[in-house]
Design a protein around this motif. Structure first.
Motif, PDB file in Angstrom:
ATOM      1  N   PRO A   9       0.835  -1.203   0.000  1.00  0.00           N
ATOM      2  CA  PRO A   9       0.000   0.000   0.000  1.00  0.00           C
ATOM      3  C   PRO A   9       0.872   1.256   0.000  1.00  0.00           C
ATOM      4  CG  PRO A   9      -0.057  -1.057   2.153  1.00  0.00           C
ATOM      5  CD  PRO A   9       0.744  -1.939   1.256  1.00  0.00           C
ATOM      6  N   GLU A  10       0.290   2.315  -0.477  1.00  0.00           N
ATOM      7  CA  GLU A  10       0.943   3.625  -0.473  1.00  0.00           C
ATOM      8  C   GLU A  10       0.087   4.554   0.377  1.00  0.00           C
ATOM      9  OE1 GLU A  10       1.188   4.685  -4.579  1.00  0.00           O
ATOM     10  OE2 GLU A  10       2.461   2.953  -5.053  1.00  0.00           O
ATOM     11  N   GLU A  11       0.664   5.653   0.803  1.00  0.00           N
ATOM     12  CA  GLU A  11      -0.080   6.602   1.630  1.00  0.00           C
ATOM     13  C   GLU A  11      -1.358   7.053   0.931  1.00  0.00           C
ATOM     14  OE1 GLU A  11       0.513  10.831   4.010  1.00  0.00           O
ATOM     15  OE2 GLU A  11       2.256   9.879   3.070  1.00  0.00           O
ATOM     16  N   PHE A  42      -0.161   3.606   6.727  1.00  0.00           N
ATOM     17  CA  PHE A  42       0.188   3.658   5.314  1.00  0.00           C
ATOM     18  C   PHE A  42       1.493   4.425   5.093  1.00  0.00           C
ATOM     19  CE2 PHE A  42      -4.159   2.579   5.648  1.00  0.00           C
ATOM     20  CZ  PHE A  42      -4.445   1.787   4.560  1.00  0.00           C
ATOM     21  N   GLN A  43       1.882   5.203   6.089  1.00  0.00           N
ATOM     22  CA  GLN A  43       3.135   5.938   6.020  1.00  0.00           C
ATOM     23  C   GLN A  43       4.309   5.098   6.542  1.00  0.00           C
ATOM     24  OE1 GLN A  43       1.803   9.127   8.553  1.00  0.00           O
ATOM     25  NE2 GLN A  43       1.510  10.526   6.822  1.00  0.00           N
ATOM     26  N   HIS A  44       4.074   4.353   7.616  1.00  0.00           N
ATOM     27  CA  HIS A  44       5.181   3.719   8.336  1.00  0.00           C
ATOM     28  C   HIS A  44       5.229   2.194   8.274  1.00  0.00           C
ATOM     29  CE1 HIS A  44       6.324   7.601   9.943  1.00  0.00           C
ATOM     30  NE2 HIS A  44       5.048   7.809  10.218  1.00  0.00           N
ATOM     31  N   PHE A  45       4.163   1.544   7.805  1.00  0.00           N
ATOM     32  CA  PHE A  45       4.143   0.082   7.776  1.00  0.00           C
ATOM     33  C   PHE A  45       3.768  -0.483   6.412  1.00  0.00           C
ATOM     34  CE2 PHE A  45       3.160   1.323  12.193  1.00  0.00           C
ATOM     35  CZ  PHE A  45       4.289   0.811  12.795  1.00  0.00           C
ATOM     36  N   THR A  48       5.423  -3.834   5.131  1.00  0.00           N
ATOM     37  CA  THR A  48       5.016  -5.112   5.722  1.00  0.00           C
ATOM     38  C   THR A  48       3.518  -5.347   5.579  1.00  0.00           C
ATOM     39  OG1 THR A  48       4.871  -4.064   7.905  1.00  0.00           O
ATOM     40  CG2 THR A  48       6.929  -5.227   7.368  1.00  0.00           C
ATOM     41  N   SER A  49       2.873  -4.529   4.784  1.00  0.00           N
ATOM     42  CA  SER A  49       1.429  -4.653   4.559  1.00  0.00           C
ATOM     43  C   SER A  49       1.169  -5.014   3.098  1.00  0.00           C
ATOM     44  CB  SER A  49       0.730  -3.347   4.930  1.00  0.00           C
ATOM     45  OG  SER A  49       0.915  -3.064   6.312  1.00  0.00           O
ATOM     46  N   ILE A  50      -0.068  -5.434   2.815  1.00  0.00           N
ATOM     47  CA  ILE A  50      -0.404  -5.904   1.472  1.00  0.00           C
ATOM     48  C   ILE A  50      -1.746  -5.311   1.044  1.00  0.00           C
ATOM     49  CG2 ILE A  50      -0.803  -7.934   0.024  1.00  0.00           C
ATOM     50  CD1 ILE A  50       0.609  -9.552   2.361  1.00  0.00           C
ATOM     51  N   LEU A  51      -1.793  -4.828  -0.178  1.00  0.00           N
ATOM     52  CA  LEU A  51      -3.037  -4.329  -0.762  1.00  0.00           C
ATOM     53  C   LEU A  51      -3.317  -5.164  -2.004  1.00  0.00           C
ATOM     54  CD1 LEU A  51      -4.430  -0.959  -0.696  1.00  0.00           C
ATOM     55  CD2 LEU A  51      -4.102  -1.805  -3.012  1.00  0.00           C
ATOM     56  N   GLN A  58      -9.692  -1.943  -8.873  1.00  0.00           N
ATOM     57  CA  GLN A  58     -10.590  -1.785  -7.732  1.00  0.00           C
ATOM     58  C   GLN A  58     -10.007  -2.485  -6.509  1.00  0.00           C
ATOM     59  OE1 GLN A  58     -13.554   0.071  -7.630  1.00  0.00           O
ATOM     60  NE2 GLN A  58     -12.638   0.725  -9.558  1.00  0.00           N
ATOM     61  N   LEU A  59     -10.150  -1.880  -5.354  1.00  0.00           N
ATOM     62  CA  LEU A  59      -9.676  -2.467  -4.102  1.00  0.00           C
ATOM     63  C   LEU A  59     -10.414  -3.772  -3.845  1.00  0.00           C
ATOM     64  CD1 LEU A  59      -7.919  -2.091  -1.553  1.00  0.00           C
ATOM     65  CD2 LEU A  59      -9.871  -0.899  -0.528  1.00  0.00           C
ATOM     66  N   ALA A  60      -9.671  -4.841  -3.617  1.00  0.00           N
ATOM     67  CA  ALA A  60     -10.262  -6.158  -3.380  1.00  0.00           C
ATOM     68  C   ALA A  60     -10.024  -6.645  -1.958  1.00  0.00           C
ATOM     69  CB  ALA A  60      -9.685  -7.170  -4.374  1.00  0.00           C
TER      70      ALA A  60
END
Length: 162
Positions: A9-11, A42-45, A48-51, A58-60
Motif C-alpha cells: 500500500p501507499e499513503e 500507510f506511512q510507516h508500515f 510489511t502490509s499488502i493491498l 478496484q480495491l479487493a
C-alpha cells in the motif's frame, strides 16, 4: 474469479481503504472501525502490509501488519479486509500466508492479532489458521481480556507460531 494483484500500500491508498471499511462491513460510516486504521499505518508500515486490487484497479482486499519494534521476533496483524464478493474464497487466507512468509524471512517466530468478543467469524477464521485464542475471563460467551484496550474495550487475543 477475476485476477488479483498484490502490492504494497501507499499513503495515497489510505482514504479508499478507510472508505471501503463501512461498505464492506455493512455499517454506517460513523459506526465503522475506520478510526482504528489511521494514515500512519500507510506511512510507516507499508513495507510489511499488502493491498490487493482486481484487474480494473478496484480495491479487493488489504492486510495491515508489521514487525514489532519492541518484540522483534513477533509480528502483528492489525487490520484485514476483503471485499464482500471475494469473501470465503481464500483471499484472506492467502493474505495471511503471504504475511507469514514475509515475517518468517524477517526473523519472526510468532504472529499476534486481536478482535472483539462479538466477532465470532474472526475467531473461527483465526482458529482455522492455527492461532491460539486467549483471554482471562468469559465475555459474551467467549474467553477474552476484560478492558484490554481501555474501559469496555474487551479483546480476544490470537497468537500463532511461525
Amino acid at each position: 474469479m477475476t485476477a488479483l494483484h498484490h502490492r504494497r500500500p501507499e499513503e495515497s491508498d489510505h482514504i479508499r481503504v478507510v472508505g471501503a471499511i463501512p461498505v464492506w462491513w455493512g455499517m454506517p460510516p460513523e459506526a465503522a472501525p475506520s478510526r482504528l486504521l489511521p494514515r500512519l499505518f500507510f506511512q510507516h508500515f507499508a513495507n510489511t502490509s499488502i493491498l490487493v486490487e482486481d484487474d480494473g484497479g478496484q480495491l479487493a482486499a488489504f492486510l495491515i501488519g508489521f514487525r514489532s519494534a519492541s518484540r522483534p521476533h513477533t509480528a502483528y496483524i492489525h487490520f484485514v479486509g476483503v471485499a464482500p464478493g471475494l469473501q470465503r474464497r481464500g483471499v484472506a487466507r492467502d493474505l495471511y500466508e503471504r504475511f507469514f512468509a514475509m515475517m518468517r524471512e524477517g526473523g519472526c517466530t510468532r504472529v499476534d492479532a486481536i478482535t472483539g468478543p462479538i466477532n465470532r467469524r474472526s475467531q473461527s477464521f483465526h482458529r482455522a489458521l492455527g492461532f491460539t485464542l486467549g483471554g482471562d475471563t468469559e465475555i459474551e460467551g467467549v474467553l477474552a481480556y476484560l478492558d484490554y484496550d481501555g474501559p469496555g474495550e474487551h479483546r480476544v487475543t490470537f497468537s500463532r507460531s511461525l
